[in-house]
Motif scaffolding. Structure first.
Motif, PDB file in Angstrom:
ATOM      1  N   GLN A 141      -0.352  -9.929  -1.503  1.00  0.00           N
ATOM      2  CA  GLN A 141      -0.382  -9.608  -0.017  1.00  0.00           C
ATOM      3  C   GLN A 141       0.827 -10.140   0.775  1.00  0.00           C
ATOM      4  OE1 GLN A 141      -4.080 -11.387   1.015  1.00  0.00           O
ATOM      5  NE2 GLN A 141      -4.836  -9.361   1.622  1.00  0.00           N
ATOM      6  N   PRO A 176       1.682  -0.701 -14.478  1.00  0.00           N
ATOM      7  CA  PRO A 176       0.778   0.143 -14.001  1.00  0.00           C
ATOM      8  C   PRO A 176       0.842   0.518 -12.690  1.00  0.00           C
ATOM      9  CG  PRO A 176      -0.135  -1.710 -15.291  1.00  0.00           C
ATOM     10  CD  PRO A 176       1.147  -2.046 -15.271  1.00  0.00           C
ATOM     11  N   GLY A 177       0.735   1.604 -12.392  1.00  0.00           N
ATOM     12  CA  GLY A 177       1.079   2.051 -10.888  1.00  0.00           C
ATOM     13  C   GLY A 177       2.147   2.948 -10.747  1.00  0.00           C
ATOM     14  N   ARG A 184       4.179  10.879  -7.480  1.00  0.00           N
ATOM     15  CA  ARG A 184       4.021  11.065  -5.915  1.00  0.00           C
ATOM     16  C   ARG A 184       5.373  11.243  -5.511  1.00  0.00           C
ATOM     17  NH1 ARG A 184       3.001   5.820  -2.021  1.00  0.00           N
ATOM     18  NH2 ARG A 184       3.009   6.858  -0.085  1.00  0.00           N
TER      19      ARG A 184
ATOM     20  N   GLU B 188      -3.207   0.626 -10.940  1.00  0.00           N
ATOM     21  CA  GLU B 188      -2.998  -0.704 -10.267  1.00  0.00           C
ATOM     22  C   GLU B 188      -4.424  -1.517 -10.128  1.00  0.00           C
ATOM     23  OE1 GLU B 188       1.123  -0.043  -7.298  1.00  0.00           O
ATOM     24  OE2 GLU B 188      -0.989  -0.080  -6.417  1.00  0.00           O
ATOM     25  N   LYS B 192      -5.346  -4.575 -12.613  1.00  0.00           N
ATOM     26  CA  LYS B 192      -5.707  -6.049 -11.720  1.00  0.00           C
ATOM     27  C   LYS B 192      -7.101  -6.407 -12.360  1.00  0.00           C
ATOM     28  CE  LYS B 192      -5.128  -8.030  -7.377  1.00  0.00           C
ATOM     29  NZ  LYS B 192      -4.711  -7.778  -5.841  1.00  0.00           N
ATOM     30  N   GLU B 230      -1.393   3.052   3.320  1.00  0.00           N
ATOM     31  CA  GLU B 230      -1.706   2.822   1.896  1.00  0.00           C
ATOM     32  C   GLU B 230      -2.917   3.282   1.291  1.00  0.00           C
ATOM     33  OE1 GLU B 230       0.230  -1.439   0.765  1.00  0.00           O
ATOM     34  OE2 GLU B 230      -1.266  -1.481   2.287  1.00  0.00           O
ATOM     35  N   ARG B 253     -10.235  -0.028  -3.820  1.00  0.00           N
ATOM     36  CA  ARG B 253      -9.052  -1.357  -4.014  1.00  0.00           C
ATOM     37  C   ARG B 253     -10.121  -2.603  -3.840  1.00  0.00           C
ATOM     38  NH1 ARG B 253      -3.658  -1.538  -0.705  1.00  0.00           N
ATOM     39  NH2 ARG B 253      -4.697  -3.254   0.097  1.00  0.00           N
ATOM     40  N   ASP B 255      -9.964  -5.305  -2.285  1.00  0.00           N
ATOM     41  CA  ASP B 255     -10.043  -6.080  -1.111  1.00  0.00           C
ATOM     42  C   ASP B 255     -10.601  -5.178   0.083  1.00  0.00           C
ATOM     43  OD1 ASP B 255      -7.609  -4.545  -1.552  1.00  0.00           O
ATOM     44  OD2 ASP B 255      -6.427  -5.447  -0.011  1.00  0.00           O
TER      45      ASP B 255
END
Lengths: 325, 325
Positions: A141, A176-177, A184, B188, B192, B230, B253, B255
DNA sequence: TAAAATGGTTGACAAAATCAACTAAATAAT
DNA sequence: ATTATTTAGTTGATTTTGTCAACCATTTTA
């Protein structure tokens, strides 16, 4: 016929933000950040200096050899006010005035060692506060907030202007991502420029997937360029039989062209090819991608084939470029 | 044994931002935005009211029925200062004080019609200025700046706290860029949470690609949840033979869990299934996704199979849930 | 029931910022 | 070349903005 002709892109007019919600959001941000900054402000951390004082010190420090007018314009404060601030600073031994030989009215300003030290202390206090503000956020974040702020600043600072190459970071580890992000980027760029629909994105997904099946970190490489956390461009080199290589997925977001990023990516790719001692590199493209072609030829690629094809509902020529290493 | 046990997630400690560059960037943003706001400030657009005045008006307007202390705390200004401002406003017929019956010391505040009109005018002036600031940017850039500001505000405002459901937008049209973004979100999140590497992302790409081959906008649907630009979650329903349907790619996600978003997405999916008059819906998952299971059962899904499998180098059970519509 | 805390007001002041008039030097106009 | 105009910066007078401490009235706590 000519009546039917419409410009590909309408002449750049004022982009009136129709969206009232957007404006309200920005107003809200201003309101919010006013409070946020208000907390920092008054009597900069209980020192005898005001926020304006510190801003002046900073301006003198950073824009080395500015005159009073320079500082005044940068900060937008009153000339008389600044005059007094500077005199106070001079008396306190924080700044020095060096009369300009070519203009008897002005002097350029520098910070003394004491001034620098003071500014440094102020910055540290400010940093401490920022740290407190961030410590409740997770690292991811924290990074997002940094990116978002940089993006805001960059968009407001250089409105409509080109991004700067210095703000672009290029890396080549796949995380990853990344794969999704690559897909995209293709989907968005090709939609915007050629009106391709989601089927094209699907096709890109297939090619990326095929590529990954034979991916060898030692012989293949993908470079990703990102700016403020957004992916803005890429290039890839794939090994092929007989010490050949293919250059693929060379793509830049439109607003990141013409700033040397394409050349920078291409340089990295060619450097890699040399290291790997590939015998030759080839790439496949279409005549529709006109601008890219000039980059290819500039880097020593030569057109070796041009075959008419129908791809994505468009009649075009598939072209092959090749470069001996 | 117990010595070897390490917590899955370390206890939430202070996340010290080690990165000096991040802090410097934020300091720079503060500096930049101080100037930016400074331009708005002085004598709010040549009116007789100061920025603080307008902030007070706004606070009274928005937090209907606040007391003076409420305003004071929201804006962080001196009590005496505010007292005088309010008296002036009262004399000018902008605000009204209504003594509280339950507390003889306080009154709650409201804007009069005149006060509301004044604030409205001020907002319009402010809007005009924001419009000028934005008009050089393209719509896409304008949207990005709005998202970035909202993200900053949201992260600083609710540090570490959960996002609010109101800030999440859900849509179900597929646009270019979405497919890549979907893949990215999976890559992602699973990295994680389960440490999956890029191979998993590749697998997701394959499943999405397969799905798109048979995609029928009338019978299939993908819902995408995004917050401040996002992508933060999704769910999909795919038609299957014999009026069956499969629920896939239900993902949030981390959060954005626990705020009702999962339920909202699931509700949309179930609603769609009813509309489509599917006979039953099934989904495949693993016992590793423990928390999701409770959502499934809560929505009437029943476990109908559990088969041990080795997937992604992990021994787990593949489970099937089913719901009659 | 007294003491402490809270919400708000007031007077006295200090700090921050503005304004207009001014000097001195540089530049442009005649 | 001389004068007018502009530019860079200064100064005095003043206003605006914000702070501080003492204070009253009421409510809450001890």
């Amino acid at each position: 016929m000519s009546q039917e002709t419409t410009p590909v892109k309408p002449a750049r007019e004022k982009n009136l933000p129709q969206d009232a919600r957007l404006i309200a959001g920005i107003r809200q941000f201003n309101r919010y950040y006013t409070t946020q900054l208000g907390l920092l402000q008054q009597h900069f951390f209980d020192s005898e200096y005001s926020l304006t004082d510190v801003r002046v010190l900073y301006e003198v420090q950073v824009n080395g050899k500015t005159t009073a007018t320079g500082v005044r314009e940068a900060l937008g404060i009153d000339a008389g006010y600044l005059s007094r601030i500077l005199r106070r600073f001079e008396k306190q031994g924080l700044v020095l005035k060096h009369p300009l030989p070519e203009d008897g009215r002005s002097s350029y300003l520098t910070l003394t060692a004491r001034g620098q030290k003071l500014l440094h202390t102020m910055n540290e206090l400010s940093d401490k506060q920022i740290r407190r503000m961030l410590e409740h956020l997770e690292p991811a974040q924290q990074a997002r907030i940094g990116d978002a702020m940089r993006l805001v600043r960059y968009l407001l600072k250089a409105p409509g202007g080109a991004p700067r190459l210095e703000d672009v970071a290029v890396r080549h580890e796949l995380r990853p991502g990344d794969l999704g992000n690559i897909v995209r980027l293709h989907g968005e760029v090709y939609e915007k420029e050629y009106g391709y629909n989601i089927e094209f994105e699907q096709y890109v997904m297939e090619t990326i997937h095929d590529f990954m099946k034979t991916y060898d970190a030692a012989k293949d490489r993908v470079w990703l360029a990102s700016c403020f956390g957004e992916m803005v461009g890429m290039i890839a080199i794939i090994h092929r039989p007989q010490r050949q290589a293919q250059l693929r997925w060379f793509l830049l977001r439109a607003d990141f062209r013409g700033i040397g990023l394409g050349r920078a990516l291409m340089d990295k790719a060619m450097e890699f090819c040399r290291q790997q001692q590939f015998r030759s590199v080839y790439l496949l493209t279409t005549n529709q991608q006109g601008k890219a072609a000039s980059i290819y030829t500039k880097h020593g690629f030569i057109k070796t084939a041009s075959v008419p094809e129908t791809l994505w509902g468009q009649d075009l020529y598939e072209e092959r470029y090749e470069k001996k290493m």
